[in-house]
Design an enzyme around this catalytic site. Structure first.
Site, short mmCIF file in Angstrom:
data_model
loop_
_atom_site.label_atom_id
_atom_site.label_comp_id
_atom_site.label_asym_id
_atom_site.label_seq_id
_atom_site.Cartn_x
_atom_site.Cartn_y
_atom_site.Cartn_z
N ASP A 15 0.85 -1.19 0.00
CA ASP A 15 0.00 0.00 0.00
C ASP A 15 0.89 1.24 0.00
O ASP A 15 1.74 1.38 -0.88
CB ASP A 15 -0.95 -0.07 1.20
CG ASP A 15 -1.92 1.10 1.28
OD1 ASP A 15 -2.87 1.13 0.47
OD2 ASP A 15 -1.74 1.96 2.15
N TYR A 62 -1.56 11.41 2.00
CA TYR A 62 -2.42 11.59 0.82
C TYR A 62 -2.46 13.07 0.40
O TYR A 62 -2.51 13.37 -0.79
CB TYR A 62 -3.84 11.11 1.13
CG TYR A 62 -3.94 9.62 1.26
CD1 TYR A 62 -4.12 8.81 0.14
CD2 TYR A 62 -3.84 9.00 2.50
CE1 TYR A 62 -4.21 7.43 0.25
CE2 TYR A 62 -3.93 7.63 2.62
CZ TYR A 62 -4.11 6.84 1.50
OH TYR A 62 -4.18 5.48 1.62
N HIS A 85 -6.94 -6.39 -0.79
CA HIS A 85 -5.92 -5.35 -0.69
C HIS A 85 -4.83 -5.72 0.33
O HIS A 85 -3.65 -5.51 0.09
CB HIS A 85 -6.57 -4.02 -0.29
CG HIS A 85 -5.60 -2.89 -0.16
ND1 HIS A 85 -4.98 -2.31 -1.24
CD2 HIS A 85 -5.13 -2.22 0.94
CE1 HIS A 85 -4.18 -1.34 -0.83
NE2 HIS A 85 -4.25 -1.27 0.48
#
Length: 293
Positions: free
Chosen positions: A107, A214, A272
């Protein structure tokens, strides 16, 4: 599946530019650095650490800056790829090794691993990526409606304060449910595991720091860098759980011009968090790649 014996882990710290980074260390042999994703910490590698140590590797698994026991510097600019990759270089140097046999990332840790291979190729021999697209590949995917639907949260995270407020509601109900939602194996995350994550999430400033990762990717300097990244020539293994709810499987394979030495292994029955869902398979592919001459 091997169980993690935490009594055999050493907890250590190193510092770079005033930011103290915590990491766990175990084993002896060639160095492997494990980089966790969002919203995790070193404990996400609980299934891989014992397997790597048993195979004769020395493992370092940090809490990335902003997470768990590592410092949480203020401001979005503290979480740019330049800062995050420099942290990994500092960890390798603090280990006393000239380079790492491999850097492994999942990730966000995978995104940082890609960036590290671009900017510090002299510090690693191999690269392993778990469900994390090459940044140029992800940037192009934002032009598709399918990936935009999956990546809505990345844009939501650009708002000030509101994402943190929603995430912390009902004692972090949203991230707890996300962990459960994406798992293909019902027992992939136990209640004891969730308690460990909650302990890390409850630390002051932890989720603002995590969300700032982010926010930093949409800084103008970050967007410019993603459009024209350095080529990755490091031998690379991508392990991709095909049931990923946030990243389409078409993102697994980078453009050969950007990363020509890549092998992709798909796990159709994993999501994921591929290293939680199918730890034995992930360890099998990981060790085979690392032990390959």
């Amino acid at each position: 599946m091997m169980n993690l014996d935490e009594s055999k882990l050493s907890h250590r710290y190193t510092e770079r530019n005033g930011v103290r980074l915590h990491y766990v260390e175990a084993g002896e042999g060639p160095l492997v650095v494990l980089l966790h994703g969002f919203p995790e910490f070193w404990y996400s590698w609980r299934h891989q650490i014992p397997a790597l140590v048993a195979a004769g590797f020395r493992v370092i698994a940090p809490d990335m800056r902003g997470y768990n026991l590592s410092d949480k510097p203020a401001g979005i600019s503290a979480y740019t790829m330049e800062e995050l990759t420099a942290d990994i270089a500092a960890l390798i140097r603090a280990s006393g090794e000239a380079r790492a046999a491999a850097v492994v990332g999942h990730d966000w840790g995978g995104g940082i691993a890609w960036g590290f291979a671009m900017h510090y190729p002299q510090l690693l021999d191999k690269l392993v990526i778990l469900n994390a697209p090459h940044p140029e590949r992800l940037l192009r995917a934002f032009g598709t409606a399918r990936q935009l639907r999956k990546s809505w949260y990345m844009f939501f995270f650009q708002l000030p304060k509101l994402p943190e407020l929603l995430i912390q509601r009902n004692d972090f109900e949203l991230p707890r449910s996300f962990f459960k939602k994406d798992m293909q194996r019902p027992d992939a995350v136990s209640e004891d595991d969730l308690a460990r994550y909650l302990e890390a999430w409850r630390q002051p400033g932890a989720f603002t720091a995590a969300i700032n990762y982010y926010r930093a990717i949409f800084l103008p300097s970050s967007l410019r860098a993603a459009h024209n990244p350095p080529r990755v020539d490091t031998p690379t293994l991508v392990i991709w759980g095909e049931q990923d709810s946030v990243l389409g499987s078409e993102l697994a394979t980078p453009d050969p011009a950007a990363a020509p030495n890549v092998r992709v292994t798909y796990l159709p029955d994993a999501g994921h968090f591929v290293h939680y869902d199918r730890p034995e398979k992930v360890n099998e592919h990981l060790l085979a790649f690392l032990q390959q001459p």
